[in-house]
Design a protein around this motif. Sequence first.
Motif, PDB file in Angstrom:
ATOM      1  N   PRO A 178     -10.465   3.852  -1.966  1.00  0.00           N
ATOM      2  CA  PRO A 178     -10.866   3.882  -3.383  1.00  0.00           C
ATOM      3  C   PRO A 178     -12.255   3.275  -3.588  1.00  0.00           C
ATOM      4  CG  PRO A 178      -8.701   2.852  -3.064  1.00  0.00           C
ATOM      5  CD  PRO A 178      -9.326   2.958  -1.722  1.00  0.00           C
ATOM      6  N   ASP A 179     -12.811   3.559  -4.719  1.00  0.00           N
ATOM      7  CA  ASP A 179     -14.015   2.871  -5.173  1.00  0.00           C
ATOM      8  C   ASP A 179     -13.559   1.539  -5.759  1.00  0.00           C
ATOM      9  OD1 ASP A 179     -16.257   1.893  -6.377  1.00  0.00           O
ATOM     10  OD2 ASP A 179     -16.615   3.638  -7.658  1.00  0.00           O
TER      11      ASP A 179
ATOM     12  N   LEU B  70      -8.617  -9.613  -6.384  1.00  0.00           N
ATOM     13  CA  LEU B  70      -9.093  -9.473  -5.012  1.00  0.00           C
ATOM     14  C   LEU B  70     -10.112  -8.343  -4.897  1.00  0.00           C
ATOM     15  CD1 LEU B  70      -5.729  -9.912  -3.049  1.00  0.00           C
ATOM     16  CD2 LEU B  70      -7.592 -11.570  -3.241  1.00  0.00           C
ATOM     17  N   ALA B  71      -9.841  -7.223  -5.568  1.00  0.00           N
ATOM     18  CA  ALA B  71     -10.799  -6.116  -5.549  1.00  0.00           C
ATOM     19  C   ALA B  71     -12.125  -6.537  -6.171  1.00  0.00           C
ATOM     20  CB  ALA B  71     -10.219  -4.907  -6.290  1.00  0.00           C
TER      21      ALA B  71
ATOM     22  N   SER C 102      -5.380   0.302  -5.591  1.00  0.00           N
ATOM     23  CA  SER C 102      -5.506  -1.124  -5.285  1.00  0.00           C
ATOM     24  C   SER C 102      -5.674  -1.285  -3.786  1.00  0.00           C
ATOM     25  CB  SER C 102      -4.270  -1.893  -5.763  1.00  0.00           C
ATOM     26  OG  SER C 102      -3.119  -1.497  -5.016  1.00  0.00           O
ATOM     27  N   LEU C 103      -5.985  -2.494  -3.379  1.00  0.00           N
ATOM     28  CA  LEU C 103      -6.068  -2.804  -1.956  1.00  0.00           C
ATOM     29  C   LEU C 103      -4.738  -2.535  -1.265  1.00  0.00           C
ATOM     30  CD1 LEU C 103      -8.006  -6.054  -2.613  1.00  0.00           C
ATOM     31  CD2 LEU C 103      -8.851  -4.341  -1.004  1.00  0.00           C
ATOM     32  N   LEU C 104      -3.633  -2.825  -1.957  1.00  0.00           N
ATOM     33  CA  LEU C 104      -2.320  -2.627  -1.347  1.00  0.00           C
ATOM     34  C   LEU C 104      -1.963  -1.153  -1.251  1.00  0.00           C
ATOM     35  CD1 LEU C 104       0.233  -3.701  -0.125  1.00  0.00           C
ATOM     36  CD2 LEU C 104       1.130  -4.132  -2.421  1.00  0.00           C
ATOM     37  N   SER C 105      -2.260  -0.368  -2.269  1.00  0.00           N
ATOM     38  CA  SER C 105      -1.975   1.065  -2.179  1.00  0.00           C
ATOM     39  C   SER C 105      -2.772   1.689  -1.043  1.00  0.00           C
ATOM     40  CB  SER C 105      -2.272   1.770  -3.507  1.00  0.00           C
ATOM     41  OG  SER C 105      -3.659   1.744  -3.805  1.00  0.00           O
TER      42      SER C 105
END
Length: 496
Positions: A111-112, A210-211, A93-96
């Motif tokens: 990430p993709d 969000l992604a 995720s964006l947060l990870s």
Amino acid sequence: MGEPVNNIDVLLSRLTWPSVLVRERAAVALADLMSQEGTVMEQTQNTIMKWIGQQNLESAAILGIIAFCRLADQHRDKLPEPGIINHELRKHSLLSFELLRFLYGDHALKPDWTQCHSGEPTNNFELPEFFEKFRTNFLPPIYSRWLKEVQDRTLLPMFRQWAFEWTQLVSLGYKPSAQVLDFGGRSPGLRMLVDFPLSEVYRSAYLRSLAWAVTKGRLPEETACYLAREACPIDLGLWRVQPASKPPWWPSPIPSLGTIDTVPAQLSTILSELWDKKHEVFKENALLAASGIIQCGANTYNLSIRAMFQAATGPIVGDPVQIMKSCDDAQGSYTGQDVYFAGVLNPIKTTDISLVSHDWSILPASVYVRPHVFPRWQYWRGYRGIQLPASFLASEKLSFRCETDSIRIFEGTTQIGTWQDWTDGVTEEFTNNLPHPHGWVLFVHSDLVDEFSRLSHSKLAWICEIKMFHREHEHEDFREFSTYQLHGTTNLVLPS
């Protein structure tokens, strides 16, 4: 050899408990185990990474990563090699990505983003009634506000996508039920800040939405990462700062025994004496701001002290309500790390926060500075806020960083101030309509205050707000009353 693993399994189960305080303690304990030498460290790290890989919700997987972030803040040399956590992580995720960047900097793999959401909803998809009805119950309303802003700016159907992602995650075995919302007394009265499995479903769906907006090319990745930080449960810098003891000078009036409330009169005397003896009590420091509970019970008192620079042009005294509001409204900002409260205070113009009230000119000496992450694992800090010195007090840029005992403020390389808090009375439960039972205090070196007073032809003064919260019966809401005191002000026109 089996005992450490059993302990780790127990702690990992606590990472997803409803109580945010239990989650925080579990993450700290896991980081402590990883900081040990030999087999215990290896077993703990391997078990946590395996647990991260087993999570089917993005916001649950980051809880394991956060334990590594705690380890990095204390023992960065004991982190696993870059890429190992990323390899185990199934729910990117964006947060990870933000947390892995904190751990590994440029070595973190992006990430993709097309693999971090569920794609487009079908044309006949309709928002589930449960999703829409309870999205501001299982999560704070700020999540809905952020997505509305994204929707308004990008013209993307963000709420529809959020609901679609939610339905995909619910189908993994999560049963929508509103009965858990009664947990911990969520009706008026005692409350707990809690996260349920459905809270994580909503939160993970938020991250996935969000992604999706990023892959649509309408939302910049940097903006999406900023919004994703709302789902992080702790600011990694503030996490380092251990609460101190309540200072011995903090007012402690004798509770009223009769029908006449004597506490306000006692506080007036105590605060007057504290002002008169401030050099003796605070030594080389000046008290810029403080906030905290004085006394709890049927009558609860909260004290706020704000330092200000005051000048008079005539005999009419400024309005204390206006002055206190001006001090509370003074906002600052900083440039620094996104998930770690530290950085350089941005310049602020005195005209941006000054106030003219009758014949007084007022300039707050401190400003509220909001971390980029709301620390819900330390919810009291989020609700009371953090104040730092106004940047114009120093000739050089002011910077700050979190240490184990305080937030330390620097002018250049010289420490010039500290912010500390205490948590006396903080528990899992808190009461509606009451300030949280903790407090904080902000100091700077007196030299900075004296020099600014000289250059600005003003006097340092305090405005003190005493809020009383009263109710006759436990089933009632508290009623709020405020009184104000001014210390150190002058009605004399100072020479320019």
